[in-house]
Design an enzyme around this catalytic site. Structure first.
Site, PDB file in Angstrom:
ATOM      1  CG  HIS A 250     141.508  94.826  59.560  1.00  0.00           C
ATOM      2  ND1 HIS A 250     142.644  95.417  60.228  1.00  0.00           N
ATOM      3  CD2 HIS A 250     140.498  94.937  60.361  1.00  0.00           C
ATOM      4  CE1 HIS A 250     142.147  95.326  61.686  1.00  0.00           C
ATOM      5  NE2 HIS A 250     140.954  95.257  61.695  1.00  0.00           N
TER       6      HIS A 250
ATOM      7  CG  HIS B  30     135.832  94.422  62.498  1.00  0.00           C
ATOM      8  ND1 HIS B  30     135.959  93.742  63.473  1.00  0.00           N
ATOM      9  CD2 HIS B  30     136.717  95.478  62.095  1.00  0.00           C
ATOM     10  CE1 HIS B  30     137.319  94.276  63.835  1.00  0.00           C
ATOM     11  NE2 HIS B  30     137.879  95.173  63.059  1.00  0.00           N
ATOM     12  CG  LEU B  31     132.233  90.020  57.555  1.00  0.00           C
ATOM     13  CD1 LEU B  31     132.224  88.449  57.085  1.00  0.00           C
ATOM     14  CD2 LEU B  31     131.894  91.108  56.676  1.00  0.00           C
ATOM     15  NE  ARG B  32     131.021  95.749  63.911  1.00  0.00           N
ATOM     16  CZ  ARG B  32     132.227  95.858  64.618  1.00  0.00           C
ATOM     17  NH1 ARG B  32     132.991  95.134  65.159  1.00  0.00           N
ATOM     18  NH2 ARG B  32     132.783  97.358  64.108  1.00  0.00           N
TER      19      ARG B  32
ATOM     20  CG  ASN C 135     136.327  92.368  66.774  1.00  0.00           C
ATOM     21  OD1 ASN C 135     135.940  91.888  65.790  1.00  0.00           O
ATOM     22  ND2 ASN C 135     136.473  93.645  67.153  1.00  0.00           N
TER      23      ASN C 135
ATOM     24  CG  ASP D  51     141.682  94.105  64.932  1.00  0.00           C
ATOM     25  OD1 ASP D  51     142.717  94.953  65.066  1.00  0.00           O
ATOM     26  OD2 ASP D  51     140.474  94.354  64.516  1.00  0.00           O
TER      27      ASP D  51
ATOM     28  CG  HIS E   3     144.351  96.659  67.799  1.00  0.00           C
ATOM     29  ND1 HIS E   3     143.326  97.131  67.340  1.00  0.00           N
ATOM     30  CD2 HIS E   3     144.927  97.548  68.791  1.00  0.00           C
ATOM     31  CE1 HIS E   3     143.028  98.160  67.902  1.00  0.00           C
ATOM     32  NE2 HIS E   3     143.982  98.474  68.927  1.00  0.00           N
TER      33      HIS E   3
ATOM     34  CG  ASP F  17     139.873  98.850  61.330  1.00  0.00           C
ATOM     35  OD1 ASP F  17     139.185  97.771  61.606  1.00  0.00           O
ATOM     36  OD2 ASP F  17     140.431  99.356  62.274  1.00  0.00           O
TER      37      ASP F  17
ATOM     38  CG  HIS G 259     130.335 100.968  65.448  1.00  0.00           C
ATOM     39  ND1 HIS G 259     130.487  99.562  66.281  1.00  0.00           N
ATOM     40  CD2 HIS G 259     131.611 101.138  65.026  1.00  0.00           C
ATOM     41  CE1 HIS G 259     131.550  99.524  66.415  1.00  0.00           C
ATOM     42  NE2 HIS G 259     132.271 100.250  65.974  1.00  0.00           N
TER      43      HIS G 259
END
Lengths: 312, 433
Positions: free
Chosen positions: B69, B71-73, B103, B162, B189, B315, B319
C-alpha cells in the site's frame, strides 16, 4: 506583573490562580470604561492585530475597543475566504504577519486548533478569540466575571449549560473555567448534541433539561445554529424549542435568584423565549460590558509590565 | 555471471522456518545456495573477479520487505512524490517490492497508465519492483468495473479504489466476483462515507476535547462486515486495507475462522499511535482512517500477532506543505511511511509484542502470499530480493535525510532503532546506507 505565558489559547491550559488573576485585573479595568476619558496609556506603542477568519461583530469590536482603551494600536484583518483558496498556507500567513512585528495576534477561526498552530509559528503573543468547536477563552472569562459580580463567588455554584454542546467552544471553555474555580457544571442538550466523553472535561451531562436546571444558580443558553437541522441533529426548531428552549415554566426549577447568560446573538423564541431574554434574570448586556474589561486584562497580562520570568 | 555472497548474517526467513547464521550465495539474480556459516567449507576469496562479498556479521538478513500500500503520486501529483523519489524512499526503507495505489491523475484505470508507471519505474526508479494497483472503477467513480483482465495483463497486481470507498455494494459484489477469473485481489478501503461525514479524527474523548469532528469506528466496521459478506457470497478474494478498529479485527478473525478468503493489513502508525497524538493539532497526525484509541491499537497488535492481520502496509501518502501547513480540518489525510516502517515494527519486537520472525512474516512473507507472487522468502531459486539491517544501530528521522519528496511524518525528530544497511533486488544492491 505579566502572566508566565506567551499565549492565551484556552481555559484548559490556565491554572485556577491565573484565572483569578485575570478576573481580578479585569475588575480593576472596568473603571476605565466608566471614565469620561476612557483610555489608559499602559500599552502605548504596542500593536495588536485582530485576525478574524470568521464573521464577528461583538467579539472583534470588543477586542478592538479593549486594545484602544489600553492605548495599543489595533489593526483589523477580516479574511472572508480561507488562505488555502489563495494558495497561502497558514504558516505563510503567520510568517508574513510576524514580519510586521506585532505584539499580539488575536485570532478567530472556524477550524479548531488554528490559534495553537499560529502560536507555534510566531514569536508574539496569540489570543484565541474562538477556534472552531474548541475554545473561546475570553468569552468564558467574561461569563465568569459576570457571575462573580452578581453572585460574589463562583465556588459552590450550580451552573447549567444548555444547547448544542458538541459544536460549542463557549461550552468547552466555560466547563473548564467554572469547574476550575469550584462550580458544579451540568451540560444538557439532545443526545445528538452531547459529544462522547464530555464528562471527561469535568462536568455532568444529561439530555433532561429540567434535571439540569434543578437548583441552578446560573443558566447559560447556547445559540442553536439553524444549519444543524440539515445534519439531523434535531428534527425541527419547533421541537427543539419545546424540549430544549428556555421559557418561564422551565425556569421554575432553578433557584429564585438564578441568573441567565447567553453568548449572543440570540435566536429569540428558539433557545430562549423573549420574555426570559428580556427578563430580570438576564445578564446578557452585562456580559457584553464585561467583555471589554476582560480583554483589556488579557492584553495587560500578556503585553504590559514585565514578565515575571523576565531577566531584569 | 556476477555472483554475490552475503556472509555470516543472521538469516530470518519465516517461510522456510530458518533463523540462524548463514552464508547466502546469489547467482543470476536468484538464490543459488544457502549454507550454515559454521559448516560452510566453500572458499570465498575476496577480490575474485565477478564476485561481490557483503560481510553481514552481526546484521539481520531477511527477505526483502513488500509493501502492499503506497501512493507514488505519479502521474499527476509529481510535486508530492515521483516514481523516482518514492522508489528511492522504498529502497532506503528496505522495501524490494511495492504496490502503488491507483488514485493518481489520471487514475490508473487503464493499460496505458499502468504501462506508464511500469516504464517510469524501470527507467527512473531505484530498482525496487513496482507493481501497480488498478482502479476498481473507471476514474474511481464507483459506477462500473474497470477492464480488470486488461489491467492484469498490463501488470497490475490487484484492484482497488483506495482513497474513495466503494459505496455501491452491488459494484463491490461484481468486482469480487469478476476478478476471480483473473486471480486479482480486491483491496477494500473500508469506510462508510456518510457515517464518516466531515470527520477529521477518531470520534471519542480526544475529539470532544479538541473540538474536532469525529469519525466513529462503526464507519469502518460496517463496510468490513459488508465486504466480508460479499466475499462469502462470491468466493472472491478480499483484502482489507489499513484496518484501524477493534471491531474490524474481530470481524476479520471470525470470517477467517469460517474460511472466508480474506486477508488484511495494518499500518505502522495505527499499530503505534493513538488519537492522543492529535493533541497539539499536528497535521501529520491526520490520516484516514484516523488514529484510534488504545483499545483499538491493542486489538490490532493482538490481530497481527495471531495472524488475523496478515500484513503490515505503510499507506505511504506523501503530501506537500501546501496540504499540510494549514488548518487541521483543511489538511490532507495521510503520512509518509516507507522509510520508518521497519524501525517502527521493530519497535514492537523490542516491546515484546511480536517476535522478529513474526515481524518479517508481516512485512515480507504474508504480503507476497496475499497477492500470490513468488517472493517473500529466501529459498534456493527465489529472486534475490534481500534486506540487510543493523538492529543495533539507531537513526534520527530528519527531513533532510528522507528520500521521499514530502516530509509529512509524525516521527520527525524521533530516534528509531534498526538501520537498513543494504537493499538488494534481483541480486543488485540498490541501496547502501
Amino acid at each position: 506583573m505579566r502572566l508566565k505565558r506567551k499565549d492565551i489559547l484556552g481555559i484548559e491550559d490556565l491554572t485556577p490562580d491565573e484565572l483569578e488573576r485575570i478576573l481580578a485585573t479585569a475588575e480593576s479595568f472596568k473603571e476605565v470604561s466608566a471614565r469620561e476619558i476612557k483610555k489608559v496609556p499602559t500599552l502605548r506603542g504596542k500593536t495588536v492585530i485582530n485576525l478574524f477568519y470568521e464573521p464577528s461583530t461583538r467579539t472583534r469590536t470588543s477586542f478592538e475597543i479593549a486594545a484602544k482603551r489600553m492605548s495599543a494600536d489595533a489593526v483589523n484583518i477580516s479574511v472572508s475566504t480561507s488562505s488555502v483558496v489563495k494558495g497561502e498556507t497558514l504558516k505563510d500567513t503567520a510568517k508574513n504577519l510576524e514580519a510586521m512585528r506585532p505584539d499580539c495576534i488575536v485570532v478567530r477561526h472556524s477550524s479548531s486548533g488554528t490559534p495553537h498552530m499560529l502560536a507555534k509559528y510566531v514569536g508574539c503573543s496569540v489570543i484565541n478569540a474562538g477556534d472552531g468547536a474548541h475554545e473561546h477563552p475570553s468569552q468564558a472569562l467574561l461569563d465568569m466575571l459576570t457571575v462573580k459580580e452578581k453572585k460574589g463567588r463562583i465556588e459552590g455554584l450550580k451552573v447549567a449549560i444548555i444547547g448544542d454542546i458538541t459544536h460549542s467552544r463557549v461550552a468547552r471553555s466555560n466547563i473548564y473555567g467554572f469547574t476550575k474555580l469550584g462550580a458544579e457544571v451540568t451540560v444538557a442538550g439532545p443526545p445528538t448534541m452531547l459529544p462522547p466523553g464530555i464528562e471527561n472535561l469535568g462536568c455532568k451531562a444529561t439530555s433532561d433539561v429540567e434535571a439540569a436546571l434543578k437548583g441552578a444558580d446560573v443558566i447559560m443558553m447556547l445559540r442553536i445554529q439553524l444549519e444543524r437541522q440539515k445534519e439531523s441533529l434535531f428534527p425541527t426548531l419547533r421541537e427543539y424549542s419545546r424540549f430544549y428552549g428556555l421559557n418561564e415554566s422551565k425556569l421554575k426549577g432553578a433557584k429564585d435568584d438564578v441568573i441567565i447568560l447567553h453568548p449572543g446573538p440570540i435566536n429569540r423564541g428558539v433557545e430562549i423565549s423573549s420574555e426570559v431574554a428580556d427578563g430580570p434574570y438576564s445578564l446578557i448586556l452585562d456580559q457584553v460590558t464585561n467583555g471589554v474589561a476582560v480583554r483589556m486584562a488579557l492584553f495587560y497580562l500578556l503585553l504590559g509590565a514585565a514578565r515575571e520570568d523576565a531577566v531584569v | 555471471m556476477n555472483r554475490l555472497v552475503i556472509k555470516g548474517g543472521r538469516l530470518v526467513d519465516p517461510a522456510s522456518g530458518v533463523d540462524g547464521i548463514y552464508n547466502i550465495y546469489i547467482m543470476g539474480g536468484r538464490i543459488a545456495s544457502i549454507k550454515k556459516a559454521d559448516t560452510d567449507t566453500s572458499e570465498i576469496i575476496p577480490g575474485s573477479p565477478g564476485l561481490d562479498i557483503i560481510d553481514a556479521e552481526n546484521l539481520l538478513v531477511i527477505p526483502g520487505l513488500i509493501d502492499l500500500h503506497t501512493h507514488l503520486r505519479e502521474p499527476g501529483y509529481e510535486y508530492k512524490e515521483t516514481i523516482q523519489s518514492g522508489t528511492r524512499a522504498a529502497a532506503a526503507g528496505g522495501f524490494t517490492t511495492i504496490l502503488c495505489m491507483a488514485n493518481t491523475r489520471p487514475v490508473n484505470d487503464s493499460e496505458s497508465v499502468t504501462s506508464y508507471i511500469k516504464k517510469k519505474a524501470a527507467e527512473e526508479g531505484s530498482g525496487v519492483n513496482v507493481l501497480p494497483i488498478g482502479a476498481l472503477s473507471p476514474g474511481q467513480k464507483g459506477e462500473r468495473l474497470t477492464e480488470i483482465g486488461e489491467l492484469k495483463a498490463a501488470g497490475c497486481a490487484a484492484i482497488s479504489d483506495d482513497g474513495v470507498p466503494v459505496e455501491d455494494p452491488g459494484l463491490m459484489r461484481r468486482a469480487l466476483e469478476y476478478s476471480k477469473a483473473f486471480k486479482m485481489p480486491v483491496i477494500s478501503h473500508a469506510e462508510d462515507a456518510h457515517l464518516a461525514g466531515s470527520g477529521v479524527m477518531n470520534e471519542g474523548v480526544v475529539a470532544t476535547r479538541l473540538g474536532l469532528k469525529g469519525i466513529p469506528n462503526a464507519a469502518e466496521d460496517m463496510i468490513v462486515a459488508r465486504d466480508i459478506s460479499l466475499a462469502e457470497l462470491t468466493g472472491g478474494r478480499l483484502h482489507i486495507a489499513h484496518v484501524s478498529t477493534k471491531g474490524a479485527v474481530e470481524l476479520i478473525r471470525a470470517a477467517k475462522k469460517r474460511g472466508v478468503n480474506v486477508t488484511a493489513e495494518a499500518t505502522p502508525h495505527h499499530l503505534t499511535l493513538t488519537d492522543e497524538a492529535v493533541i497539539g493539532y499536528d497535521t501529520n497526525t491526520k490520516m484516514n482512517p484516523p488514529l484510534r484509541s488504545m483499545e483499538d491499537v491493542e486489538a490490532l497488535r493482538a490481530g497481527l500477532k495471531d495472524g488475523t492481520i496478515d500484513c503490515v502496509a505503510t499507506d505511504h501518502a506523501p503530501h506537500s506543505t501546501i496540504e499540510k501547513d494549514v488548518e487541521f480540518d483543511k489538511a490532507s489525510n495521510g503520512i509518509i511511511g516507507l522509510e520508518t516502517a521497519f524501525s517502527l515494527i521493530y519497535g514492537l519486537v523490542e516491546e515484546g509484542v511480536l517476535t522478529l520472525s513474526e515481524a518479517v512474516k508481516a512485512m515480507s512473507t504474508n504480503p507476497a502470499k496475499a497477492i500470490g507472487i513468488d517472493k517473500g522468502s529466501l529459498r534456493v531459486g527465489f529472486p534475490a530480493d534481500i534486506t540487510i539491517i543493523d538492529l543495533n544501530r539507531s537513526w534520527t528521522v530528519e527531513a533532510s535525510r528522507l528520500k521521499s519528496k514530502s516530509k509529512n511524518s509524525p516521527w520527525l525528530g524521533k530516534t528509531l532503532k534498526g538501520v537498513v544497511v543494504n537493499t538488494i533486488v534481483g541480486g543488485n544492491v540498490i541501496y547502501k546506507a
